[in-house]
Design an enzyme around this catalytic site. Structure first.
Site, PDB file in Angstrom:
ATOM      1  CG  HIS A   1      -5.728   2.194   5.418  1.00  0.00           C
ATOM      2  ND1 HIS A   1      -5.224   3.129   6.311  1.00  0.00           N
ATOM      3  CD2 HIS A   1      -4.705   1.326   5.174  1.00  0.00           C
ATOM      4  CE1 HIS A   1      -3.962   2.827   6.576  1.00  0.00           C
ATOM      5  NE2 HIS A   1      -3.623   1.738   5.900  1.00  0.00           N
TER       6      HIS A   1
ATOM      7  CG  ASN B   1      -1.664   1.274   1.431  1.00  0.00           C
ATOM      8  OD1 ASN B   1      -1.844   2.031   0.473  1.00  0.00           O
ATOM      9  ND2 ASN B   1      -2.126   1.539   2.645  1.00  0.00           N
ATOM     10  CD1 TRP B   2       3.759   1.423  -3.060  1.00  0.00           C
ATOM     11  CD2 TRP B   2       3.385   2.624  -4.908  1.00  0.00           C
ATOM     12  NE1 TRP B   2       4.505   0.881  -4.068  1.00  0.00           N
ATOM     13  CE2 TRP B   2       4.292   1.599  -5.213  1.00  0.00           C
ATOM     14  CE3 TRP B   2       3.002   3.500  -5.919  1.00  0.00           C
ATOM     15  CZ2 TRP B   2       4.830   1.438  -6.491  1.00  0.00           C
ATOM     16  CZ3 TRP B   2       3.523   3.341  -7.189  1.00  0.00           C
ATOM     17  CH2 TRP B   2       4.433   2.309  -7.471  1.00  0.00           C
ATOM     18  CE  LYS B   3       0.653   3.734   4.948  1.00  0.00           C
ATOM     19  NZ  LYS B   3       0.231   3.867   6.318  1.00  0.00           N
TER      20      LYS B   3
ATOM     21  CD  GLU C   1      -3.479  -2.276   7.611  1.00  0.00           C
ATOM     22  OE1 GLU C   1      -2.429  -2.568   7.040  1.00  0.00           O
ATOM     23  OE2 GLU C   1      -4.077  -1.201   7.418  1.00  0.00           O
TER      24      GLU C   1
ATOM     25  CD  GLU D   1      -2.758   5.829   6.774  1.00  0.00           C
ATOM     26  OE1 GLU D   1      -2.823   5.845   5.536  1.00  0.00           O
ATOM     27  OE2 GLU D   1      -1.790   5.356   7.398  1.00  0.00           O
TER      28      GLU D   1
ATOM     29  CB  SER E   1       5.495  -1.498  11.848  1.00  0.00           C
ATOM     30  OG  SER E   1       5.098  -0.158  12.046  1.00  0.00           O
TER      31      SER E   1
ATOM     32  N   GLY F   1       2.677   2.486  10.601  1.00  0.00           N
ATOM     33  CA  GLY F   1       3.628   3.569  10.347  1.00  0.00           C
ATOM     34  C   GLY F   1       4.393   4.009  11.579  1.00  0.00           C
TER      35      GLY F   1
ATOM     36  N   GLY G   1       2.672  -1.168   4.241  1.00  0.00           N
ATOM     37  CA  GLY G   1       2.660   0.262   3.926  1.00  0.00           C
ATOM     38  C   GLY G   1       4.052   0.760   3.603  1.00  0.00           C
ATOM     39  N   GLY G   2       4.678   1.425   4.574  1.00  0.00           N
ATOM     40  CA  GLY G   2       5.972   2.086   4.363  1.00  0.00           C
ATOM     41  C   GLY G   2       7.010   1.218   3.666  1.00  0.00           C
TER      42      GLY G   2
HETATM   43  C1  PEP Z   1      -0.734   0.357   5.956  1.00  0.00           C
HETATM   44  O1  PEP Z   1      -0.703   1.491   5.524  1.00  0.00           O
HETATM   45  O2  PEP Z   1      -1.668  -0.390   5.647  1.00  0.00           O
HETATM   46  C2  PEP Z   1       0.373  -0.096   6.809  1.00  0.00           C
HETATM   47  C3  PEP Z   1       0.294  -1.280   7.368  1.00  0.00           C
HETATM   48  O3  PEP Z   1       1.422   0.763   6.979  1.00  0.00           O
HETATM   49  P1  PEP Z   1       2.862   0.420   7.608  1.00  0.00           P
HETATM   50  O4  PEP Z   1       3.316  -0.881   7.018  1.00  0.00           O
HETATM   51  O5  PEP Z   1       3.725   1.574   7.189  1.00  0.00           O
HETATM   52  O6  PEP Z   1       2.691   0.327   9.080  1.00  0.00           O
END
Ligand code: PEP
Length: 252
Positions: free
Chosen positions: A100, A9-11, A171, A102, A216, A177, A237-238
């Protein structure tokens, strides 16, 4: 047997130039050989879907699918700024993230809206990735299972046995993040609780649905997480922004 699925997930990250270089590196890495029986995808910002669909076709269609990060709860009409599921399908999306944290946090999305979005995705032949998870306060007060059960029960009420065609991403908000990953056992416990809850509704749905962990995930913790019996992969994500890290997680 549920396949292991890794979805990036590039966000809100990327550019025409950096996307091209990411696909070149990841597809070249995947061509060197990947573990059998797994699925990989990346969810990119909407304006880049057409470019990324073309990049996948140019490089390595067998290995990687495309996904979107959100979708409208409506199918068509006067919803300025919204993107319909049928449009995402036309742009070769296979997966669509819905709910999500966010979007729940910054756009006040409710469980009911998330379920409507998932229905749109299913009706257009794609797989919704339905995100659930508790906040730090909810976990610290021992209410994490109750909170996640509440989110899941709203999805069950609307989607019923179509949940078998969805993915669920657990999540924990406090792990997204932040670098604070849930321990593999903590994640497994919640995944198991979700599966038991789904089994209360339908054993078949419970055994079919893939439950991904997100929060993470990095190359150095992915192996332990993915080895857990109820963890069917990850939503990354990241770490998905870095081609080498994403590849390492896909191979974990
Ligand atoms: C996400 O955005 O779905 C996520 C899990 O982010 P991260 O891996 O950066 O915690």
């Amino acid at each position: 047997m549920r396949p292991l699925i890794v979805i990036g997930n590039w966000k809100m990250n990327g550019s025409l130039a950096s996307n091209a270089s990411w696909f070149k590196s990841v597809c070249r890495g995947m061509e060197q050989g990947m573990p059998a029986g797994r699925k990989y995808a990346v969810c990119v910002p909407t304006p880049y879907l057409a470019q990324c669909s073309q990049l996948i076709q140019d490089h390595s269609p067998a290995f990687l699918s495309l996904g979107a990060q959100d979708v409208s709860a409506f199918s068509v009409g006067a919803y300025t700024g919204e993107v319909a599921a049928s449009m995402l399908r036309e742009l070769d999306c296979t997966y669509v993230i819905v709910g999500h944290s966010e979007r729940r946090q910054y756009h006040r999305e409710t469980d009911e809206q998330v379920a409507e979005k998932a229905l749109q995705v299913l009706d257009n032949g794609m797989t919704p990735v339905i995100c659930v998870g508790e906040s730090a306060d909810e976990r610290n007060s021992g209410r994490e299972v109750e909170v996640v059960r509440g989110q899941i029960s709203k999805q069950v009420a609307v989607l019923q046995d179509r949940l078998a065609d969805c993915l669920i991403a657990y999540e924990p908000i406090w792990a997204i993040g932040t670098g604070k990953v849930a321990s593999a056992q903590m994640a497994q416990d919640m995944h198991h609780a979700i599966r038991l809850q789904l089994a209360e509704f339908d054993e078949d749905v419970a055994s079919h649905v893939g439950i991904l962990y997100g929060g993470s995930v990095k190359p150095d913790n992915a192996v332990e997480l993915f080895a857990m019996p109820d963890i069917d992969g990850g939503l990354i994500g990241g770490a998905s922004l870095n081609p080498q890290d994403f590849l390492a997680i896909c191979q974990a």
